[in-house]
Structures are given as C-alpha cells and as structure tokens.
Design an enzyme around this catalytic site. Structure first.
Site, PDB file in Angstrom:
ATOM      1  N   ASP A 136     -34.038 -13.921   7.515  1.00 14.49           N
ATOM      2  CA  ASP A 136     -34.839 -15.092   7.885  1.00 14.49           C
ATOM      3  C   ASP A 136     -36.144 -15.126   7.081  1.00 14.49           C
ATOM      4  OD1 ASP A 136     -32.911 -15.868   9.614  1.00 14.49           O
ATOM      5  OD2 ASP A 136     -33.871 -14.997  11.405  1.00 14.49           O
ATOM      6  N   CYS A 137     -36.722 -13.923   6.865  1.00 16.46           N
ATOM      7  CA  CYS A 137     -37.991 -13.886   6.139  1.00 16.46           C
ATOM      8  C   CYS A 137     -37.799 -13.821   4.623  1.00 16.46           C
ATOM      9  CB  CYS A 137     -38.848 -12.737   6.634  1.00 16.46           C
ATOM     10  SG  CYS A 137     -37.952 -11.202   6.851  1.00 16.46           S
ATOM     11  N   TYR A 138     -36.638 -13.310   4.159  1.00 22.89           N
ATOM     12  CA  TYR A 138     -36.317 -13.257   2.727  1.00 22.89           C
ATOM     13  C   TYR A 138     -34.957 -13.926   2.512  1.00 22.89           C
ATOM     14  CZ  TYR A 138     -40.056  -9.795   2.162  1.00 22.89           C
ATOM     15  OH  TYR A 138     -41.258  -9.157   2.132  1.00 22.89           O
TER      16      TYR A 138
END
Lengths: 501, 128
Positions: free
Chosen positions: A129-131
């Site tokens: 989700d963050c990368y």
C-alpha cells in the site's frame, strides 16, 4: 623521547612534520638508528593495493514515483542485496553478473560508477500500500545517488600465505593461475609496506583511525572479519594470514586509480583496493617496528591443489626470497610472482605522505583498541577417510592367481592390494582375476593394476567419493605420505556410513 | 632482432628428418621455441644463416611464414601486479626496478599461458 598525537598534528599544521613511507623508514633507521628515527620522524605511511573480495558499497537510489520497495535489485545484471529499507542496496564486489558470468561483477559495477559511467538499475517488488510500484528499470550514475559508501568488511590482511600447486594439472585460484608440478608460486601482500605489518600489535591502529582508502579519506570501523591474533609470529609479524580491517569511505570521492575490478579465471570477480594507514611514531618501539623489512617477514607457501582448509605447508620463506622472483622447492628453482602490485602500494604510501605533508590529513588516536580474536572453522559435521576405511587384504608381489582367487572368496572382498615391504605397489579386483583367467594369464605382474589412485586418511569422504566417481572406480587404497598401506576405502563403506548417519 | 618463423610440416616434408638435415647442412643454430602435435613449430633462426635455412626448408616442402604475432598487451588496463611474470616460460614479462611491468615482445612465443591469468584482462590473443 615520547611524542603525542597532538604534538604530531601541531607539526602537521605548521608544515614541519617529517613524514616517511615505510620503505624510506627502513633506510632511515639503517643509517641513523632507532633512537634518532623516533625523535625525528613523526609519521610513517604504509600502503597496500590488493585483491580484496570482501568489499562492496552501500547505495541509496532515492525514491521512484510512485515509490517501490526493492525486493530484488540488479545493477548491470549484477544482483545487489536489498533486504533492508526500500531503496538501499549493497553491491558486493564478488557478486557475478547473471549474463556475463566471471567477466563482469559487483567490482566492475563499482569501477563503472566511480568512472562516472551510467549503470542500469533494474528492480522488482511485490507492491505494498505504501510502495505500490512492482518494477522499475532506469539508468543511474554515481552523481544521481543520495549516498554511496564503500564499506568493506575485510581488507588489508596482515600478511597472507603464498600459493603453489603440487598436482599434475593447472589450477585456477584466488591466488591466480597455478601451474602444475610446482610450476610457479604466487603471493599477495605489500609485505614491508603493508599497514598491519608495520604496527603488528595495533598500538596506533584501532577503531576510528583515519586512513587512505580508494584515493580518499576513509576510516577503520573495526576489526575485519576473520580477524586473527593467534597466528604464530616471527619478528612480531604473523607467519601467514593474521589481522584484518573493516573500513569505510565515501565512494563519491573515490579515485578510479585506486579501485580496480578484476577477474581471476576459474575463481570469480574481485576488487583491487588501495588502502594506506599512517603510523604516528610515538616512541622508539613503534619506530623500530615500522622499520621491518621484507627479509624479516615470513610466510608459508601452501599447496593449493589440496582441497582442504588446512593446506599442507610446502616451504616457509621470507618476502625478500619471494620478491627475488625465484624460490627453491625440492631442489628446483620455481618462479614467483605477486598478485598485488607493489608499484600501486608505493603510490598509496606516497600519496598519503603527500597529503600529510600538505596539511590535508591529520592523524587520529583510535577511539577503541582491537580485541584479540582467534579464527574458528565452520561448525558442521566433517567425516574423514580414516574414520571409515577398513582393513585391506594385502598380498606380496609374488602371489599367484590361485592364492588371489581364494582370498577374494574367503575374505569376501572385491579388491586386493599388492605390497612390497608394506608399501603399495598395485591393486587387483575380482574383475581383473576373471579377465586373467579368461585370457590365460597366471602371474600377478601380468594383470595387476599399477599407478593406483589412492586416498589419505585425513581427506574428507566427499573428496574421495568424488575421486571414485571421476575415475569410475569403487575403492581406493588408503596410504600415508610414504605410500605405506593403512587400509582401503570402498564405495560400500561410504554408502554404509551415510546409511548409519 | 632475430626473426621468428612458423614452420608447418606436411605433405612431402613428412617422414624425413628435415630439421636435422637442415641443421647438419647449414650448421645454423636454430632455436626451437615451441612445437605441437599438429606439425607446427616455432623457431628462431640466426640472422647470418637465415637465407640458407629458409631456402633449404622451402625446398623440402616445409611451409615457412614469418611469425610477427605476439600476445597483445593493453598498458591502460594493466595495474603492474606482475602475476604474468611467473607464468611466462620465456621471460617476456618482467618487473623493472620501479616494479613497472615491462613487456619484451621479441621473447613472446604466443604460448598463451598468461592470457587467462591476467586479472585485469590486459592480455589477449592477436587478431589475425
């Protein structure tokens, strides 16, 4: 008269410090004595330029848009380690290219980077989700990176062994190409110029020492891996591989003249690293040690054809012998050559000397001293021929075919060794006897096999199993160094041993 | 400089002691640098008897060509380690007093032992 680090640095700032290279120091002490040297000389510079596989660089590439967390990353098809945060990776000097094999590796990537060349970055990921990004391919240069640190876990060996080859085949090693039948000897240290040989008890070298590394200022960050203080010494210096250094420098400041990629055929890729340590001459003892010369530094020439971590010593020699280009082995002159260029080691020591003379480089008191350590082998199960071999059935040379046939049946064996006064002469198998009967041969000398392939009791099972497979045979006589029969090891012995395990 | 010649023994030059006859007849002190099982031989012939020797060998059906090729050396890639010096059987590579690698091409017999030993890949076979 003792000096302090502070006094020496004050002199460096005033521009009146006296600096000599370790080679110049030998001459100085010879002419003027240790007392005068300790008084007059402030710093002795050392240098080495050797193939140091335990080298590499931590690189930070900055974030992509959208960002990626590297799961695997390659630089010019050479994989780097990225089991850390998103875009950090460690490129190891010895890592091989996935497309060019031995001819290109991590060391070449490092050399290309410091030459200012573009390198292809290719990375893959699982996406988070963050990368969210799952792959990327781009070209980068050293300038594009946020950080690039040369960070070498083991450099600058304090002395090292020399290598030769007793076997009848050329072998390819990290010590270079070794010709058969003691065809040559190679060695790899800067000996009298080498940093740790000039301060063998680490009286001025420790954690935090500022050094010359790859053409720029670097630091010792600790003992190197495989740091070993328990090697027997001669004139203060270990005979063979001793201490090592773990070092760091800014790769962005590195000089391509002092960092060179190399390939050792049949071994792999490595990085030649230029490293020099300044030794402050604080007292007479330190002055005396920096005056050590090649003739006082000894090493063992080991037989690299023996596939063991404890290779036999062929001869112990000093570096004046090795540098002469010839040593004697078993009455024959054997040519020697160095893996590590002496000329480049001198260039390192000279450059460091110039930096100090020009006031660009201060000497440092170590923040912490190195701690003594010994080198332990890997913990794993090793099994030797001597543990598994069985008693051999032996006959003398004058035995006839009837006697041999009876022994094969009565003793329930397939191999009989032939001896002369306890020494191995030949071997016969049940198959040889069958063939001899079929062709009407009666005398042993007409059908025995001579020039037998043998095993030593100290060899490992893996090595002898491979020898049997390679030669298509099922047993090897076990002999000592004088060819005295100790037993026999058969494929059956090995199979049974593995079964029990 | 003494020239190097590659002799190829084939056809009618086979089955006779050609080189021995040549030496006996010309009294030339021919130096055999290299010989292989395929009938190739690399020799050095003293300048004074070069003409006589070449004429004799050619008359006997030996294919004679001057060998100018030597191992190619890339000074730019070399780091002067000198590893090649213990591999070269003829002493074509040596380190001078400054520990700089010196290549004496005249001594090279193109045996190629040094090529895969050079860690900097500074040595290569000549391109024909």
């Amino acid at each position: 008269m003792a000096k302090t680090y502070e006094e020496i640095n004050q002199r460096i700032h005033r521009g009146d410090a006296v600096i000599l290279t370790a080679e110049e120091m030998i001459e100085y002490v010879r002419k003027n004595g240790v007392k005068k040297a300790a008084k007059e000389i402030d710093v002795v510079t050392t240098g080495t330029f050797g193939a140091m596989c335990s080298s590499g660089a931590w690189l930070n590439f900055g974030h992509a848009e959208p960002p990626i967390k590297f799961q695997r990353v390659w630089l010019n098809d050479v994989e780097a380690y990225t089991g850390v945060a998103a875009v950090d990776a460690y490129i190891g000097a010895a890592q091989l290219s996935e497309t060019e094999g031995f001819e290109y590796g991590g060391a070449h990537v490092i050399e290309d980077l410091i030459r200012g060349e573009e390198v292809e970055l290719r990375a893959t990921s699982y996406g988070t989700d963050c990368y969210p990004r799952k792959k990327i391919k781009t070209q980068v240069t050293l300038e594009d990176l946020n950080q690039a640190w040369l960070l070498n876990p083991r450099n600058s060996y304090q002395n090292y062994t020399a290598a030769t080859n007793s076997s009848d085949k050329t072998i390819y090693t990290y010590m270079g190409k070794l010709l058969p039948n003691y065809g040559n000897v190679t060695y790899t240290t800067a000996s009298q110029l080498s940093p740790l040989n000039n301060d063998p008890y680490f009286e001025t070298i420790g954690i935090g020492t500022r050094i010359f590394l790859a053409g720029t200022h670097g630091y010792i960050i600790g003992e190197g891996t495989q740091f070993n203080t328990e090697v027997p010494r001669k004139n203060g210096v270990p005979v063979g591989a001793g201490a090592t250094l773990s070092v760091r420098a800014n790769l962005k400041e590195a000089d391509p003249n002092f960092l060179k990629a190399a390939t050792f055929t049949g071994y792999g890729v490595t990085l030649f690293v230029g490293l020099g340590v300044p030794i402050p001459i604080l007292n007479e003892k330190i002055a005396e040690r920096t005056a050590i010369s090649d003739a006082d530094i000894y090493t063992h020439i080991l037989d690299y054809s023996v596939p063991s971590r404890s290779r036999p010593v062929v001869k112990t020699v000093n570096y004046a012998d090795l540098r002469s280009g010839r040593v004697e082995i078993n009455g024959e002159e054997v040519r020697t050559s160095s893996v590590a260029p002496l000329k480049k080691a001198r260039e390192v020591a000279e450059t460091l000397k110039k930096w100090i003379e020009e006031g660009q480089f201060e000497i440092t008191r170590p923040l912490e001293a190195f701690k003594p350590a010994e080198l332990r082998p890997m913990r794993h199960n090793v099994h030797y021929v001597g543990d598994v071999m069985e008693k051999a059935v032996i006959v003398e040379e004058d035995a006839d075919i009837e006697e041999i046939s009876q022994l094969l049946i009565n003793k329930n064996v397939n191999h009989i060794l032939i001896s002369r006064e306890g020494r191995l002469e030949g071997i016969v198998t049940s198959w040889d006897v069958a063939k001899a009967v079929a062709s009407g041969k009666k005398r042993l000398r007409d059908f025995e096999v001579r020039g037998v392939i043998t095993a030593k009791p100290t060899e490992t099972l893996g090595i002898v199993a491979e020898r049997m497979r390679k030669n298509g045979i099922s047993a090897l006589p076990v002999v000592d160094n004088h060819n005295k029969i100790l037993g026999i090891i058969t494929a059956e012995n090995i199979a049974r041993f593995i079964d029990i395990k | 400089m003494t020239k190097k010649y590659l002799l190829k023994f084939g056809g009618r030059a086979l089955g006779k002691p050609v080189l021995a006859d040549c030496v006996l007849k010309t009294k030339a002190r021919i130096n055999i640098l290299k010989a292989d099982a395929e009938g190739n031989m690399l020799v050095k012939i003293p300048k004074s008897s070069e003409e006589k020797v070449l004429r004799f060998l050619r008359d006997e059906g030996v294919d004679v060509t001057e060998q100018k090729n030597v191992v190619e050396y890339d000074r730019e890639r070399c780091i002067d380690c000198g590893l090649c010096t213990s591999l070269c059987p003829t002493g074509a590579f040596s380190l001078d007093a400054e520990s700089t690698l010196v290549y004496n091409e005249d001594k090279c017999v193109l045996c190629g032992l040094c090529i895969d030993a050079c860690p900097r890949r500074a040595l290569s076979k000549p391109k024909f």
